[in-house]
Scaffold this active site. Structure first.
Site, PDB file in Angstrom:
ATOM      1  N   SER A  83       0.986  -1.157   0.081  1.00 60.96           N
ATOM      2  CA  SER A  83      -0.074  -0.041   0.136  1.00 60.96           C
ATOM      3  C   SER A  83       0.856   1.195  -0.146  1.00 60.96           C
ATOM      4  O   SER A  83       2.002   1.312   0.604  1.00 60.96           O
ATOM      5  CB  SER A  83      -0.814   0.000   1.137  1.00 60.96           C
ATOM      6  OG  SER A  83      -1.339   1.141   1.570  1.00 60.96           O
ATOM      7  N   TYR A 102      -1.517   0.345  10.338  1.00 54.92           N
ATOM      8  CA  TYR A 102      -1.844  -0.436   8.979  1.00 54.92           C
ATOM      9  C   TYR A 102      -0.633  -0.450   8.098  1.00 54.92           C
ATOM     10  O   TYR A 102      -0.302  -1.355   7.492  1.00 54.92           O
ATOM     11  CB  TYR A 102      -3.090   0.199   8.589  1.00 54.92           C
ATOM     12  CG  TYR A 102      -3.242  -0.217   6.855  1.00 54.92           C
ATOM     13  CD1 TYR A 102      -3.608  -1.846   6.560  1.00 54.92           C
ATOM     14  CD2 TYR A 102      -3.209   0.566   5.774  1.00 54.92           C
ATOM     15  CE1 TYR A 102      -3.584  -2.071   5.271  1.00 54.92           C
ATOM     16  CE2 TYR A 102      -3.218   0.399   4.624  1.00 54.92           C
ATOM     17  CZ  TYR A 102      -3.549  -1.202   4.309  1.00 54.92           C
ATOM     18  OH  TYR A 102      -3.571  -1.382   2.997  1.00 54.92           O
ATOM     19  N   LYS A 156       2.140  -3.244   6.582  1.00 53.92           N
ATOM     20  CA  LYS A 156       2.548  -3.517   5.122  1.00 53.92           C
ATOM     21  C   LYS A 156       4.111  -3.469   5.011  1.00 53.92           C
ATOM     22  O   LYS A 156       4.734  -4.271   4.358  1.00 53.92           O
ATOM     23  CB  LYS A 156       1.753  -2.706   4.233  1.00 53.92           C
ATOM     24  CG  LYS A 156       0.214  -2.797   4.286  1.00 53.92           C
ATOM     25  CD  LYS A 156      -0.003  -4.024   3.486  1.00 53.92           C
ATOM     26  CE  LYS A 156      -1.592  -4.290   3.327  1.00 53.92           C
ATOM     27  NZ  LYS A 156      -1.744  -5.407   2.718  1.00 53.92           N
TER      28      LYS A 156
END
Ligand code: UDP
Length: 326
Positions: free
Chosen positions: A116, A140, A144
């Site tokens: 991402s 988040y 990643k």
């Protein structure tokens, strides 16, 4: 055979459809906690399973001749990650280690990873290139980044080869497959919901950012174009013993107000809206450079126009007013 985790999710289901249409034999592995059974192409083998279930994963890798993995399964909501970071580390990072171990212990050494733009954090330069420092600003994005680091370690010590695709803002629909997150937090589906009366009003999160109209700027990519990039990446990975990282965006930024105005135009309606407080964790501008994937994989955007992205989202929501049935 190609093993797809999270094939019942928004992006995973579109990629599975394209894989099947391109004559790949596909196994979908999904616990359906966030994905939808009816989004999974019936031509794929479906295994309802959790990545925490090491025994089941090992059994699957022993049973099927899996050449490569496409790994979509993960939690994706930034706000949720700030509230429950440990759940994100557990679900996204720990479960990914289970997957990588099952692969390497059974002779499967190729993986395409759904990364991402969140790995970059606040951009230091625009457009963002793949060599931009990785400084995520929420759990988040951190999960990643950690997985990308793991991929490099597995390459070094286990011989894994990977392609990490860093998605910018994905929207749109393909065939009968669309975006059905519960709850929905993304801009384009929420504007469309407000247009269809499924949300009372569309809320703009802050108009005091240092941008031309004060609202955040993002780079939107059609889910079909994103899915095509996976097919190109898979072909390269199956052919070459080389790991890569690619951005996937449109290289063009639109502000929230511009997206909203374009949606009013495309849908032909004055959508009710209000300006509210900023949403914590939002950075003012994210725009990708996608030079690298265009040059190296010959990737082209076919449905890049923002109007097409919005129209396809609108049509899908009209056809599925309550989302997927299961
Ligand atoms: N946004 C908004 N209202 C909404 C949802 C999103 O103003 O109801 C804004 C959000 O603050 C961000 C942009 O739209 O600036 C894109 O948000 P989204 O959640 O779609 O993607 P993100 O860039 O956070 O991954």
């Amino acid at each position: 055979m190609i093993f797809v985790t999270g094939g019942g999710g928004y992006i995973g289901s579109v990629v599975v459809r394209l894989l099947v249409e391109n004559d790949y034999e596909v196994i979908v592995y999904d616990n359906l906690s966030r994905g939808h059974l009816s989004a999974i192409d019936k031509r794929a083998i479906f295994i309802k399973g959790d990545l925490a279930d090491k025994d089941l994963l090992l059994e699957v890798f022993k049973t099927y001749p899996i050449e490569a993995v496409l790994h979509f399964a993960s939690y994706i909501e930034v706000g949720e990650s700030v509230k429950y970071p440990t759940i994100f580390f557990d679900n996204n990072v720990k479960n990914c280690i289970n997957l990588l171990n099952s692969m390497c212990e059974n002779g499967c050494y190729k993986i395409i990873f759904s990364s991402s733009a969140a790995v970059y954090g606040e951009p230091l330069s625009l457009p963002i290139r793949e060599n931009h420092p990785l400084l995520p600003i929420n759990p988040y994005g951190e999960t990643k980044r950690l997985i990308e680091e793991l991929l490099f370690s597995y390459e070094k010590y286990c011989g894994l080869k990977f392609i990490s695709l860093r998605y910018f803002n994905v929207a749109g629909a393909y065939d009968n497959l669309g975006e059905d997150h519960r709850p929905e937090t993304h801009l384009i589906p929420l504007i469309v919901k407000a247009a269809l009366g499924k949300e009372r009003i569309f809320k703009i999160y802050g108009d005091d950012y240092p941008t031309k109209d004060g609202t955040c700027i993002r780079d939107y990519i059609h889910v079909y174009d994103l899915a095509i990039a996976h097919i190109l990446a898979l072909k390269k990975l199956l052919k070459e013993e080389k790991s890569e990282v690619y951005n996937l965006g449109s290289e063009k930024g639109y502000s929230v107000k511009e997206v909203f105005e374009t949606a009013c135009e495309v849908i032909g309606k004055k959508i009710p809206y209000e300006i509210v407080e900023r949403r914590p964790g939002d950075v003012p501008i994210l725009i990708a450079s996608s030079e690298k994937i265009k040059k190296e994989l010959g990737w082209k955007r076919e449905r890049g126009d923002l109007k097409i992205i919005i129209k396809d989202t609108f049509e899908w929501q009209k056809n599925f007013p309550f989302g997927y049935p299961d």
